[in-house]
Enzyme design. Structure first.
Site, PDB file in Angstrom:
ATOM      1  N   LEU A 259       0.703  -1.285   0.059  1.00  0.00           N
ATOM      2  CA  LEU A 259       0.095  -0.088  -0.187  1.00  0.00           C
ATOM      3  C   LEU A 259       0.979   1.392   0.187  1.00  0.00           C
ATOM      4  O   LEU A 259       0.508   2.218  -0.611  1.00  0.00           O
ATOM      5  CB  LEU A 259      -1.071  -0.052   1.242  1.00  0.00           C
ATOM      6  CG  LEU A 259      -1.842   1.197   1.242  1.00  0.00           C
ATOM      7  CD1 LEU A 259      -2.753   1.369   0.223  1.00  0.00           C
ATOM      8  CD2 LEU A 259      -2.555   1.349   2.680  1.00  0.00           C
ATOM      9  N   TYR A 260       1.987   1.042   0.888  1.00  0.00           N
ATOM     10  CA  TYR A 260       2.828   2.369   0.816  1.00  0.00           C
ATOM     11  C   TYR A 260       3.394   2.459  -0.715  1.00  0.00           C
ATOM     12  O   TYR A 260       3.395   3.799  -1.271  1.00  0.00           O
ATOM     13  CB  TYR A 260       4.150   1.922   1.657  1.00  0.00           C
ATOM     14  CG  TYR A 260       5.359   3.130   1.442  1.00  0.00           C
ATOM     15  CD1 TYR A 260       5.027   4.143   2.028  1.00  0.00           C
ATOM     16  CD2 TYR A 260       6.449   2.647   0.632  1.00  0.00           C
ATOM     17  CE1 TYR A 260       6.221   5.134   1.950  1.00  0.00           C
ATOM     18  CE2 TYR A 260       7.293   3.672   0.723  1.00  0.00           C
ATOM     19  CZ  TYR A 260       7.512   4.656   1.120  1.00  0.00           C
ATOM     20  OH  TYR A 260       8.326   5.755   1.058  1.00  0.00           O
TER      21      TYR A 260
END
Length: 464
Positions: A259-260
């Site tokens: 997700l980062y």
């Protein structure tokens, strides 16, 4: 014959008077109790308001981050919450202008977000050292030990850099800053870092890396006059599951592994939009595993140092084929040179309004070391520097967002602003360990020069 007293009548009168006295006393007691209860209620209300203000300041402040209230429910007492400090007034504006004033001909006036972070601190020191004006912004969240960020803030203050405690989503504060200072550049380093933490707190990444980036672009595009040139931190994580090496800016970045990484990729798409519509000059920098003094405790080299010294076991990952995980470790001094090179070569923003102008710059660069090293080799260097063996265990890389290999092609940055990494991993880790043992006051089995640095030496070492 004398008449006898009417005792019955006297008794009735006395009993009536006693009744009236009891009624009066009861009324007084009830009245006193009511006043006491009222005062206790007021006190309890005030205490509740104070507690609410301390724990949820963004809900009571005008112009606070729209995403802060949701994040405040996390155990980190808000990774995003704006400070309860009130900004404004003549004294505050004088401090901001003082910090922002350049001290060299044609010097920049730079707003550095995430200034109390690892890269932000080093870049702010380097900019100030060469004569640029710098104002910092940081929310001092508790993703890792805030005391380290406070120590960086104190270091910056000793070198004349003001770091304001506030959140990047605070659009009102950003607008106020641009009213007070006509910033020529923004170095946007504020972000929610870390790959694995996204599995526990995904909203913090969206609120900081996406919403925070939009908040900054909005103010820069629609409020700032003149519009600043913006250099911001993307990440090598955007290459995700790419298997072509070394990673080039021309390679695909549509398969993020975390997700980062996805939020950083989204940031690059958002940058394209604001460049296209509003004429903002925007440069994205894809950092490759930055390390060094004043680093982040959540990074492997830092946490491994802690664990080796305390005798705790460390976990090394191997790929599914049994080969070692490798990283393109990049020393902080090289990254700082890359950031300043990107700022120096950024052209002004052109603004919007349909006028016929040359398009504003939209650039993306890798900033890496170009020499991937197995993580196990990094541990071996630390063992030698610390004079102590690590208690190692090796496991197969899990599906937690980490990628097995990174390797930077930096030819574009070299061509455009002369970026050339010069610090090898052994040299860089030696500098880190020297800082670590001095900062934390620990003893190691190896002789490391423990001579105390002066404040000036400290600043020079950090901004070299």
């Amino acid at each position: 014959m004398a008449s006898l007293p009417d005792t019955s009548k006297s008794f009735k009168i006395e009993r009536h008077n006693s009744y009236l006295l009891r009624r009066i006393n009861s009324a007084k007691i009830l009245n006193a109790s009511s006043h006491l209860l009222f005062r206790a209620s007021i006190l309890a209300t005030v205490v509740l308001i104070l507690l609410f203000t301390l724990h949820y300041p963004p809900l009571l402040l005008s112009g606070s981050a729209s995403g802060s209230s949701a994040a405040a429910h996390s155990n980190h007492r808000s990774l995003l919450a704006s400070s309860a400090v009130s900004y404004g007034g003549a004294a505050w504006e004088r401090e901001v202008r003082r910090s922002a004033t350049p001290h060299r001909p044609s010097g920049f006036t730079v707003l550095v977000t995430g200034a109390a972070g690892f890269v932000g601190t080093h870049c702010s020191l380097a900019l100030k050292k060469r004569g640029d004006g710098v104002v910092g912004l940081d929310n001092f969240n508790s993703y890792y030990d805030p005391s380290l960020k406070r120590a960086r803030q104190a270091l910056l203050a000793r070198h004349g850099v003001l770091v304001l405690e506030a959140d990047i989503n605070d659009a009102a504060l950003l607008a106020k800053l641009f009213d007070v200072v006509p910033f020529t550049h923004v170095l946007h380093l504020a972000a929610q870092a870390g790959v694995r933490y996204a599995m526990r707190n995904p909203q913090s990444y969206v609120a900081s890396n996406v919403a925070g980036l939009v908040a900054l672009f909005e103010v820069a595009a629609k409020h700032a006059d003149p519009q600043p040139a913006i250099v911001w931190a993307s990440s090598s994580s955007v290459y995700g599951l790419n298997t072509e090496t070394p990673f080039s800016e021309l390679h695909r970045t549509d398969r993020p592994a975390s997700l980062y990484a996805a939020t950083k990729k989204a940031g690059e798409a958002i940058a394209h939009t604001y460049n296209h519509i509003y004429g903002l000059s925007i440069t994205g920098l894809r950092f490759f595993t930055v390390y060094g003094p004043w680093g982040r405790p959540d990074m492997a080299y830092f946490s491994f140092t802690n664990d080796i010294l305390s005798g705790k076991p460390i976990t090394l990952f191997r790929k599914h084929d049994g080969t070692a995980v490798q990283r393109d470790f990049t020393f902080i001094d090289d990254v700082v040179k890359g950031c300043l090179g990107a700022l120096d070569t950024a052209t002004p923003s052109t603004g919007s309004g349909g006028k016929k102008r040359a398009p504003a710059q939209l650039r993306v660069y890798n900033l890496g070391n170009t020499s991937p090293v197995p993580v196990a080799k990094m541990v071996g260097i630390l063992e030698n520097l610390l004079g102590k063996k690590a208690n190692k265990k090796t496991v197969t890389l899990p599906q937690n967002g980490d990628v097995p290999y990174t390797h930077a092609n930096v030819s574009l940055a070299e061509s455009d602003f002369g970026y050339r990494p010069t610090i090898d991993l052994t040299t860089g880790l030696k500098k880190f360990v020297k800082w670590y043992v001095e900062y934390y006051g620990v003893k190691t089995g190896k002789h490391i020069d423990d001579k105390k640095k002066t404040e000036e030496e400290e600043g020079e070492a950090a901004s070299a």
